[in-house]
Design an enzyme around this catalytic site. Structure first.
Site, PDB file in Angstrom:
ATOM      1  N   HIS A   1      16.452  32.180  27.303  1.00 60.82           N
ATOM      2  CA  HIS A   1      17.170  31.935  26.129  1.00 60.82           C
ATOM      3  C   HIS A   1      17.229  32.832  25.105  1.00 60.82           C
ATOM      4  O   HIS A   1      16.080  33.405  25.068  1.00 60.82           O
ATOM      5  CB  HIS A   1      16.643  30.306  25.750  1.00 60.82           C
ATOM      6  CG  HIS A   1      17.467  29.857  24.567  1.00 60.82           C
ATOM      7  ND1 HIS A   1      18.825  29.531  24.594  1.00 60.82           N
ATOM      8  CD2 HIS A   1      17.195  29.827  23.043  1.00 60.82           C
ATOM      9  CE1 HIS A   1      19.299  28.921  23.807  1.00 60.82           C
ATOM     10  NE2 HIS A   1      18.442  29.452  22.774  1.00 60.82           N
TER      11      HIS A   1
ATOM     12  N   GLU B   1      21.815  31.484  31.470  1.00 62.29           N
ATOM     13  CA  GLU B   1      20.889  30.195  31.428  1.00 62.29           C
ATOM     14  C   GLU B   1      21.624  28.930  31.698  1.00 62.29           C
ATOM     15  O   GLU B   1      21.379  27.914  32.411  1.00 62.29           O
ATOM     16  CB  GLU B   1      20.336  29.869  29.946  1.00 62.29           C
ATOM     17  CG  GLU B   1      21.176  29.728  28.885  1.00 62.29           C
ATOM     18  CD  GLU B   1      20.310  29.515  27.653  1.00 62.29           C
ATOM     19  OE1 GLU B   1      19.344  28.726  27.448  1.00 62.29           O
ATOM     20  OE2 GLU B   1      20.651  30.103  26.627  1.00 62.29           O
TER      21      GLU B   1
ATOM     22  N   CYS C   1      36.188  54.707  47.741  1.00 63.16           N
ATOM     23  CA  CYS C   1      35.282  54.142  46.740  1.00 63.16           C
ATOM     24  C   CYS C   1      34.932  55.359  45.622  1.00 63.16           C
ATOM     25  O   CYS C   1      35.048  55.109  44.595  1.00 63.16           O
ATOM     26  CB  CYS C   1      33.824  53.685  47.386  1.00 63.16           C
ATOM     27  SG  CYS C   1      32.954  53.293  46.018  1.00 63.16           S
TER      28      CYS C   1
ATOM     29  N   CYS D   1      36.269  52.337  43.714  1.00 62.62           N
ATOM     30  CA  CYS D   1      35.326  51.731  42.813  1.00 62.62           C
ATOM     31  C   CYS D   1      34.740  52.497  41.701  1.00 62.62           C
ATOM     32  O   CYS D   1      34.601  52.134  40.457  1.00 62.62           O
ATOM     33  CB  CYS D   1      34.152  51.504  43.643  1.00 62.62           C
ATOM     34  SG  CYS D   1      34.448  50.933  45.342  1.00 62.62           S
TER      35      CYS D   1
ATOM     36  N   GLU E   1      42.666  44.346  38.079  1.00 64.33           N
ATOM     37  CA  GLU E   1      41.929  45.376  37.461  1.00 64.33           C
ATOM     38  C   GLU E   1      42.522  46.323  36.770  1.00 64.33           C
ATOM     39  O   GLU E   1      42.281  46.659  35.671  1.00 64.33           O
ATOM     40  CB  GLU E   1      40.935  46.034  38.525  1.00 64.33           C
ATOM     41  CG  GLU E   1      39.780  44.849  38.923  1.00 64.33           C
ATOM     42  CD  GLU E   1      38.894  45.587  40.090  1.00 64.33           C
ATOM     43  OE1 GLU E   1      37.909  44.916  40.342  1.00 64.33           O
ATOM     44  OE2 GLU E   1      39.110  46.800  40.607  1.00 64.33           O
TER      45      GLU E   1
ATOM     46  N   LYS F   1      37.521  53.542  39.031  1.00 65.03           N
ATOM     47  CA  LYS F   1      37.987  52.273  38.538  1.00 65.03           C
ATOM     48  C   LYS F   1      36.920  51.689  37.498  1.00 65.03           C
ATOM     49  O   LYS F   1      37.522  51.322  36.200  1.00 65.03           O
ATOM     50  CB  LYS F   1      38.310  51.286  39.600  1.00 65.03           C
ATOM     51  CG  LYS F   1      38.704  49.826  39.168  1.00 65.03           C
ATOM     52  CD  LYS F   1      37.680  48.861  38.796  1.00 65.03           C
ATOM     53  CE  LYS F   1      36.378  48.914  39.888  1.00 65.03           C
ATOM     54  NZ  LYS F   1      36.701  48.372  41.184  1.00 65.03           N
TER      55      LYS F   1
ATOM     56  N   TYR G   1      42.870  42.092  43.789  1.00 62.33           N
ATOM     57  CA  TYR G   1      41.765  42.736  42.737  1.00 62.33           C
ATOM     58  C   TYR G   1      42.393  44.140  42.272  1.00 62.33           C
ATOM     59  O   TYR G   1      42.220  44.139  40.953  1.00 62.33           O
ATOM     60  CB  TYR G   1      40.874  43.570  44.010  1.00 62.33           C
ATOM     61  CG  TYR G   1      39.927  42.767  44.598  1.00 62.33           C
ATOM     62  CD1 TYR G   1      38.578  42.649  44.109  1.00 62.33           C
ATOM     63  CD2 TYR G   1      39.908  41.978  45.744  1.00 62.33           C
ATOM     64  CE1 TYR G   1      37.491  41.859  44.526  1.00 62.33           C
ATOM     65  CE2 TYR G   1      39.009  41.186  46.374  1.00 62.33           C
ATOM     66  CZ  TYR G   1      37.580  41.178  45.889  1.00 62.33           C
ATOM     67  OH  TYR G   1      36.960  40.394  46.287  1.00 62.33           O
TER      68      TYR G   1
HETATM   69  P1  NDP Z   1      44.486  42.078  47.618  1.00 67.37           P
HETATM   70  O1  NDP Z   1      44.712  41.754  49.166  1.00 67.37           O
HETATM   71  O2  NDP Z   1      43.311  41.603  46.644  1.00 67.37           O
HETATM   72  O3  NDP Z   1      45.897  41.807  46.994  1.00 67.37           O
HETATM   73  C1  NDP Z   1      47.220  42.166  47.345  1.00 67.37           C
HETATM   74  C2  NDP Z   1      48.184  41.452  46.457  1.00 67.37           C
HETATM   75  O4  NDP Z   1      49.457  41.747  46.761  1.00 67.37           O
HETATM   76  C3  NDP Z   1      48.251  39.728  46.310  1.00 67.37           C
HETATM   77  O5  NDP Z   1      48.546  39.300  45.198  1.00 67.37           O
HETATM   78  C4  NDP Z   1      49.145  39.524  47.402  1.00 67.37           C
HETATM   79  O6  NDP Z   1      50.005  38.387  47.205  1.00 67.37           O
HETATM   80  C5  NDP Z   1      50.352  40.579  47.059  1.00 67.37           C
HETATM   81  N1  NDP Z   1      51.217  41.132  48.148  1.00 67.37           N
HETATM   82  C6  NDP Z   1      50.832  41.434  49.499  1.00 67.37           C
HETATM   83  N2  NDP Z   1      52.106  41.808  50.215  1.00 67.37           N
HETATM   84  C7  NDP Z   1      52.888  41.491  49.459  1.00 67.37           C
HETATM   85  C8  NDP Z   1      54.446  41.696  49.408  1.00 67.37           C
HETATM   86  N3  NDP Z   1      55.143  42.189  50.505  1.00 67.37           N
HETATM   87  N4  NDP Z   1      55.101  41.305  48.368  1.00 67.37           N
HETATM   88  C9  NDP Z   1      54.699  40.934  47.021  1.00 67.37           C
HETATM   89  N5  NDP Z   1      53.336  40.714  46.985  1.00 67.37           N
HETATM   90  C10 NDP Z   1      52.727  41.131  47.903  1.00 67.37           C
HETATM   91  O7  NDP Z   1      44.724  43.871  47.919  1.00 67.37           O
HETATM   92  P2  NDP Z   1      44.562  44.958  46.836  1.00 67.37           P
HETATM   93  O8  NDP Z   1      45.574  45.982  47.128  1.00 67.37           O
HETATM   94  O9  NDP Z   1      44.440  44.503  45.267  1.00 67.37           O
HETATM   95  O10 NDP Z   1      42.904  45.295  47.053  1.00 67.37           O
HETATM   96  C11 NDP Z   1      42.741  45.620  48.560  1.00 67.37           C
HETATM   97  C12 NDP Z   1      41.343  45.541  48.797  1.00 67.37           C
HETATM   98  O11 NDP Z   1      40.527  46.576  48.130  1.00 67.37           O
HETATM   99  C13 NDP Z   1      40.762  44.177  48.406  1.00 67.37           C
HETATM  100  O12 NDP Z   1      41.110  43.012  49.298  1.00 67.37           O
HETATM  101  C14 NDP Z   1      39.154  44.305  48.081  1.00 67.37           C
HETATM  102  O13 NDP Z   1      38.605  44.078  49.268  1.00 67.37           O
HETATM  103  C15 NDP Z   1      39.084  45.721  47.958  1.00 67.37           C
HETATM  104  N6  NDP Z   1      39.013  45.925  46.657  1.00 67.37           N
HETATM  105  C16 NDP Z   1      37.808  45.503  46.154  1.00 67.37           C
HETATM  106  C17 NDP Z   1      37.408  45.531  44.617  1.00 67.37           C
HETATM  107  C18 NDP Z   1      36.271  45.049  43.999  1.00 67.37           C
HETATM  108  O14 NDP Z   1      35.252  44.664  44.870  1.00 67.37           O
HETATM  109  N7  NDP Z   1      36.076  44.871  42.602  1.00 67.37           N
HETATM  110  C19 NDP Z   1      38.378  46.248  43.727  1.00 67.37           C
HETATM  111  C20 NDP Z   1      39.495  46.680  44.273  1.00 67.37           C
HETATM  112  C21 NDP Z   1      39.666  46.844  45.621  1.00 67.37           C
HETATM  113  P3  NDP Z   1      49.131  36.905  47.667  1.00 67.37           P
HETATM  114  O15 NDP Z   1      47.824  36.720  47.142  1.00 67.37           O
HETATM  115  O16 NDP Z   1      50.172  35.876  47.526  1.00 67.37           O
HETATM  116  O17 NDP Z   1      49.187  37.220  49.420  1.00 67.37           O
END
Ligand code: NDP
Length: 462
Positions: free
Chosen positions: A438, A443, A42, A47, A183, A50, A179
């Site tokens: 408002h 709202e 984080c 976080c 982002e 980012k 995510y």
């Molecule tokens: P996510 O699980 O959010 O997204 C992973 C992405 O990669 C999805 O689009 C998934 O597709 C795709 N994917 C996974 N495996 C493959 C593959 N083998 N080939 C192609 N595409 C693939 O993970 P992130 O890495 O973005 O983030 C990890 C975690 O970190 C999040 O789950 C979240 O909990 C946390 N996080 C939170 C944030 C916040 O609160 N703002 C910011 C950043 C991270 P599909 O959807 O089709 O499975």
């Protein structure tokens, strides 16, 4: 039997540090080992940096919009190294706060990798010695999925490297649409990088409400982000000019300055000695825990991302607090993972609490859906084609608001506040009885009186 420590924590991220500090404050002897920088994902590579980069990337939009409000903004320019170095200074400051917070609660810290040697034994690599503890917490978090099967993956980066690039690339393709991909696409696009998202599915942000997904997709296209769907990388090569050349599964070839993988995260459990201590993991390496964060070994607990319950900082902290209450304060508390608000810090933001429309369809009950789409007042004079969408999902039988989704400026802030009444099981009637503030965008959340449509037995009824 006397142990060296009452509690030993492996991992100095959000969950581990919170547990160590709180137990230290209770007068217990606590040790904590961290192999990298204190603060974990984080603070160091998640976080916090980012969000700082998200702030940086919003300025060009503000410069553009200023004209509609009568301002003439002079020539602007952006210097990546200033942002990166200032970010680094802030992370170093926060790391210092983490360290002083541990020290002031008498937690002994070790800047070394630690591995389990038994159910009460931790080996400190940097010191080449084993210490014993009555209780052990594993809070080692995770790391970006490196996509080991991708030929040429050594020419790609993940979010870990993206924060500290030597130079800002002119063009980037980001694989994934969760995510992190979303982002970072907003960040790079805002900073002027030619940005492409490459996603295997059809619509970005698969776990989010479909209205939010569609709206953000439109907004990203409007801002110049390219989104290629239904494809993955076949391989990546390094061109003679230093460019990265990606061949996609559909046969297209892309030549860009940088390629980033954001394909989910994996648990940092390799080589941690889990087998030696007998700690069970699931098929993907995540540590299995019960509802009190206990592993199958009675003296070992696991918290945060390494357990893959919900990979969010406040969740890890909450799990730590529950551990302390249960084990040291005689107040058994199970972490409560219901109604967790979350935000995607995209441009614009998404804020969300509770179930999505898809969840509502799948569970077969009856729901009333309230939906509003409008141009935020902020954008009217600016002439920006950007729309807010707000959506409430109400369980028809009980009138309880079970889902809230917002896309638009400050949506994350709204989600945090919405989570309070929703955690208290507020009814739609309570929202209706609340006076509007408002003029605000929020709202709209208390003035959507009539349902836009209903969901019954998984079907939409207009
Ligand atoms: P996510 O699980 O959010 O997204 C992973 C992405 O990669 C999805 O689009 C998934 O597709 C795709 N994917 C996974 N495996 C493959 C593959 N083998 N080939 C192609 N595409 C693939 O993970 P992130 O890495 O973005 O983030 C990890 C975690 O970190 C999040 O789950 C979240 O909990 C946390 N996080 C939170 C944030 C916040 O609160 N703002 C910011 C950043 C991270 P599909 O959807 O089709 O499975």
């Amino acid at each position: 039997m006397a142990y060296d420590y009452d509690l030993f924590v492996i991992g100095g991220g959000s969950g581990g540090v919170r547990a160590a500090r709180r137990v230290g404050a209770l007068g217990k002897k606590v040790g904590l080992a961290e192999k990298s920088r204190m603060g974990g994902t984080c603070v160091v590579r998640g976080c916090v940096p980012k969000k700082l980069y998200v702030y940086a990337s919003t300025f060009p939009e503000a410069f553009e919009d200023a004209a509609g409000y009568g301002w003439t903004v002079g020539e602007t320019s952006f210097d990546w190294s200033t942002l990166r170095d200032n970010k680094e200074r802030e992370i170093t400051r926060l790391e210092g706060l983490y360290r002083s917070g541990l020290a002031s609660n008498d937690v002994e810290t070790f800047d070394t990798r630690a591995v389990l040697r038994g159910s009460h034994e931790v080996y400190l690599e940097g010191e080449d010695r084993t210490v014993t503890a009555e209780r052990i917490i594993i809070a080692v978090g995770g790391y970006p999925n490196p996509h080991a099967a991708l030929p040429g993956r050594e020419h790609t980066i993940t979010s870990d490297e993206a924060f500290d690039l030597e130079k800002l690339p002119k063009s980037i393709v980001i694989a994934g649409a969760g995510y992190i991909a979303i982002e970072f696409a907003g960040i790079f696009n805002g900073l002027g990088v030619d940005t492409t998202i490459l996603y295997r599915g059809q619509e970005i942000l698969s776990s989010f409400d479909e209205d939010m997904r569609r709206q953000l997709h439109e907004e990203y296209l409007e801002r110049g982000i390219k989104i290629v769907t239904g494809q993955v990388f076949e391989n990546v090569q390094l061109g003679e000019n230093g460019k990265k050349i990606a061949t996609l599964s559909g046969g297209d070839v892309m030549e860009v300055d940088e390629i980033m993988l954001a394909l989910g995260r994996l648990p940092s459990t390799d080589g941690l000695g889990l087998e030696v201590a007998g700690v069970k993991t699931d098929g993907r390496g995540y540590i299995q825990v019960d509802e009190f964060s206990r592993t199958n070994v009675p003296s070992i607990w696991a918290l945060g991302d390494v357990t893959d319950r919900v990979q969010l900082t406040p969740v890890a902290i909450h799990e730590a607090m529950c551990f302390v209450a249960t084990e040291y304060q005689g107040r058994p508390e199970k972490p409560d993972h219901a109604m967790i608000p979350t935000a995607v810090f995209s441009h614009p933001e998404i804020g969300t609490v509770g179930i999505t429309e898809n969840d509502a369809r799948e569970c077969g009950k009856a729901y009333r859906m309230y939906r509003a789409r409008f141009r935020s007042m902020k954008y009217t004079l600016a002439g920006r084609e950007s729309f807010m969408v707000m959506k409430l999902i109400v369980e028809a039988d009980s009138d309880i608001v079970v889902g809230a989704h917002v896309i638009g400026p400050d949506a994350g802030e709204m989600a945090q506040i919405l989570a309070i009444p929703m955690k208290m099981k507020a009814k739609k009637a309570d929202f209706d009885a609340t006076m509007a503030l408002h003029p605000s965008a929020a709202e709209e959340l208390v003035t959507m009186y009539d349902p836009s449509y209903r969901i019954e037995n998984g079907e939409r009824i207009d």
